[in-house]
Design an enzyme around this catalytic site. Structure first.
Site, short mmCIF file in Angstrom:
data_model
loop_
_atom_site.label_atom_id
_atom_site.label_comp_id
_atom_site.label_asym_id
_atom_site.label_seq_id
_atom_site.Cartn_x
_atom_site.Cartn_y
_atom_site.Cartn_z
N SER A 29 0.78 -1.19 -0.02
CA SER A 29 0.06 0.02 0.05
C SER A 29 0.93 1.27 -0.10
O SER A 29 1.56 1.55 0.94
CB SER A 29 -0.90 -0.04 1.21
OG SER A 29 -1.70 -1.05 1.25
N HIS A 60 -3.54 0.27 -5.12
CA HIS A 60 -3.07 -0.60 -5.51
C HIS A 60 -3.04 -0.77 -6.93
O HIS A 60 -4.28 -0.50 -7.43
CB HIS A 60 -3.07 -2.13 -5.06
CG HIS A 60 -2.78 -2.15 -3.47
ND1 HIS A 60 -1.78 -3.01 -2.93
CD2 HIS A 60 -3.55 -1.90 -2.40
CE1 HIS A 60 -1.68 -3.02 -1.74
NE2 HIS A 60 -2.95 -2.20 -1.34
N HIS A 82 -4.79 -9.76 -1.64
CA HIS A 82 -5.03 -9.90 -0.29
C HIS A 82 -5.91 -11.01 0.07
O HIS A 82 -7.07 -11.09 -0.39
CB HIS A 82 -5.49 -8.67 0.61
CG HIS A 82 -4.43 -7.60 0.41
ND1 HIS A 82 -4.44 -6.68 -0.50
CD2 HIS A 82 -3.42 -7.32 1.18
CE1 HIS A 82 -3.36 -5.82 -0.51
NE2 HIS A 82 -2.79 -6.12 0.62
N TYR A 84 -7.99 -10.96 2.35
CA TYR A 84 -9.41 -10.53 2.74
C TYR A 84 -10.34 -9.98 1.69
O TYR A 84 -11.33 -9.72 1.78
CB TYR A 84 -9.00 -9.16 3.72
CG TYR A 84 -8.22 -7.86 3.09
CD1 TYR A 84 -8.88 -6.95 2.16
CD2 TYR A 84 -6.88 -7.69 3.59
CE1 TYR A 84 -8.05 -6.18 1.64
CE2 TYR A 84 -6.21 -6.70 2.96
CZ TYR A 84 -6.82 -5.88 2.05
OH TYR A 84 -6.11 -4.80 1.54
N GLU A 85 -9.56 -9.86 0.42
CA GLU A 85 -10.38 -9.37 -0.62
C GLU A 85 -11.06 -10.59 -1.23
O GLU A 85 -12.10 -10.69 -1.92
CB GLU A 85 -9.19 -9.21 -1.77
CG GLU A 85 -8.61 -7.96 -1.49
CD GLU A 85 -7.65 -7.58 -2.55
OE1 GLU A 85 -8.08 -6.88 -3.62
OE2 GLU A 85 -6.38 -7.99 -2.61
N ALA A 112 2.53 -1.70 4.50
CA ALA A 112 2.42 -1.18 5.38
C ALA A 112 1.82 -1.62 6.76
O ALA A 112 1.11 -2.68 6.49
CB ALA A 112 1.22 0.07 4.87
N MET A 210 -2.05 -6.96 7.08
CA MET A 210 -2.89 -7.73 6.50
C MET A 210 -2.33 -8.58 5.38
O MET A 210 -2.99 -8.93 4.34
CB MET A 210 -4.07 -7.11 6.20
CG MET A 210 -4.58 -6.20 7.15
SD MET A 210 -6.21 -5.44 6.63
CE MET A 210 -6.53 -4.08 8.21
N SER A 211 -0.99 -8.69 5.27
CA SER A 211 -0.47 -9.48 4.09
C SER A 211 0.92 -10.27 4.46
O SER A 211 1.08 -10.60 5.56
CB SER A 211 -0.21 -8.18 2.97
OG SER A 211 1.13 -7.41 3.45
N ASN A 234 1.07 3.75 10.92
CA ASN A 234 0.12 4.39 11.89
C ASN A 234 0.67 3.54 13.11
O ASN A 234 1.13 2.43 12.94
CB ASN A 234 -1.28 4.07 11.49
CG ASN A 234 -1.64 2.57 11.27
OD1 ASN A 234 -1.30 2.16 10.27
ND2 ASN A 234 -2.00 1.91 12.28
N HIS A 246 -7.68 4.12 6.48
CA HIS A 246 -6.94 3.89 5.33
C HIS A 246 -6.12 5.08 4.75
O HIS A 246 -5.02 4.95 4.32
CB HIS A 246 -7.82 3.01 4.29
CG HIS A 246 -6.91 2.59 3.06
ND1 HIS A 246 -5.91 1.68 3.28
CD2 HIS A 246 -7.10 2.99 1.82
CE1 HIS A 246 -5.22 1.46 2.01
NE2 HIS A 246 -6.05 2.17 1.15
N1 HPA Z 1 -3.32 -3.23 11.37
C1 HPA Z 1 -3.36 -3.81 10.46
N2 HPA Z 1 -2.86 -3.54 9.18
C2 HPA Z 1 -2.40 -2.19 8.84
C3 HPA Z 1 -2.43 -1.34 9.84
C4 HPA Z 1 -2.82 -1.76 11.02
O1 HPA Z 1 -2.76 -0.88 12.08
N3 HPA Z 1 -1.69 -0.29 9.35
C5 HPA Z 1 -1.48 -0.72 7.96
N4 HPA Z 1 -1.93 -2.04 7.78
#
Ligand code: HPA
Length: 272
Positions: A29, A60, A82, A84-85, A112, A210-211, A234, A246
């Protein structure tokens, strides 16, 4: 693991490349800009490649970019698939299988991630020393093809030690302060609760995303040497008194773009 499909995809891609790539890049990302640095790029949209799924998440692009980066032949995924997709694990990891067939020996995986370690700050880059597969499944479940890799692969060195050492030295040469730690792979698509983040910290996690975990497992299965870099976009939920978005993830990755680009380019440039 359907090797006929893998071969067909690889043949399709190979026919479009001028040279064999030895380094693979998976750009997460907001980090896809690295592909813009590739010289004489051959761009291949995922949807044009037989058997490739199509990427959907915003931020993406969904294409392969192959060419020369810092004097090395690379092939980059600008955007990834991903779990989750809704893709199956074999779909999420399919491009890594194909990269191996194309000749990729080293894979640089980026993402990320949320910072769990309270010493971290948004905008930090973290070398992934190890991971925790918290996805509740594994991309290697199912019949194993012994020609591709072992039934019970070792994961104790999934993140290659020489590449880690190499990356540390590059950071030093660039005077770039980097973090190091354990990446926890969650399925998403929800961000974590505060309680989950405290749990993951207790379990030894430093960053959560998440990857990456599925791709690294499959790379390790095939003997590809992996280097992983997380951009801490973050602080994970519950650490600061503010909701996650996001948007924040994308904004932070844009802010550290220059550091990220210099770091990866230095790493690729000085690889043996
Ligand atoms: N949690 C999960 N996935 C993420 C985060 C997070 O805080 N930031 C970027 N991808």
């Amino acid at each position: 693991m359907k090797s006929k499909e893998m071969k067909e995809s690889a043949e399709f891609i190979e026919a479009r490349l001028q040279e064999k790539p030895t380094i693979g890049l998976i750009l997460g990302s907001g980090l896809g800009v690295l592909a813009d640095e590739i010289e004489n790029p051959v761009v291949i949209p995922y949807k044009s490649v037989p058997h490739f799924p199509e990427s959907t998440v915003s931020g993406h692009k969904g294409q392969l970019v192959a060419g020369r980066l810092e004097g090395k032949q690379v092939i980059a995924m600008q955007g990834r698939f991903h779990f989750y997709e809704g893709y199956r694990m074999d779909q999420v990891t399919f491009p890594v299988r194909v990269m191996k067939l194309l000749g990729v020996e080293k894979l640089l995986v980026t993402n990320a991630a949320g910072g769990i370690n309270e010493q971290f700050e948004p905008g930090n880059l973290m070398l992934i020393e190890d991971h925790i597969n918290n996805m509740g499944t594994n991309p290697l479940i199912g019949p194993n093809d012994e020609e591709i890799g072992p039934r019970f692969p070792d994961m104790s060195q999934a993140y290659n030690r020489e590449l880690l050492e190499h990356a540390r030295k590059c950071a030093e040469d660039l005077n770039l302060a980097i973090q190091q730690g354990v990446y926890v792979g969650n399925t998403g698509p929800t961000y974590e609760t505060g309680a989950e983040v405290r749990m993951l910290r207790t379990l030894g996690g430093d960053a959560v995303g998440m990857s990456t975990v599925p791709e690294v497992i499959v790379a390790a299965h095939m003997g590809i040497k992996v280097l992983g870099i997380s951009c801490i976009s973050n602080m994970a939920a519950g650490i600061l008194d503010q909701p996650l978005s996001h948007q924040e993830v994308i904004e932070t990755t844009e802010r550290v773009r220059q550091d990220f680009l210099s770091f990866v380019k230095q790493i690729v440039n000085t690889l043996p």
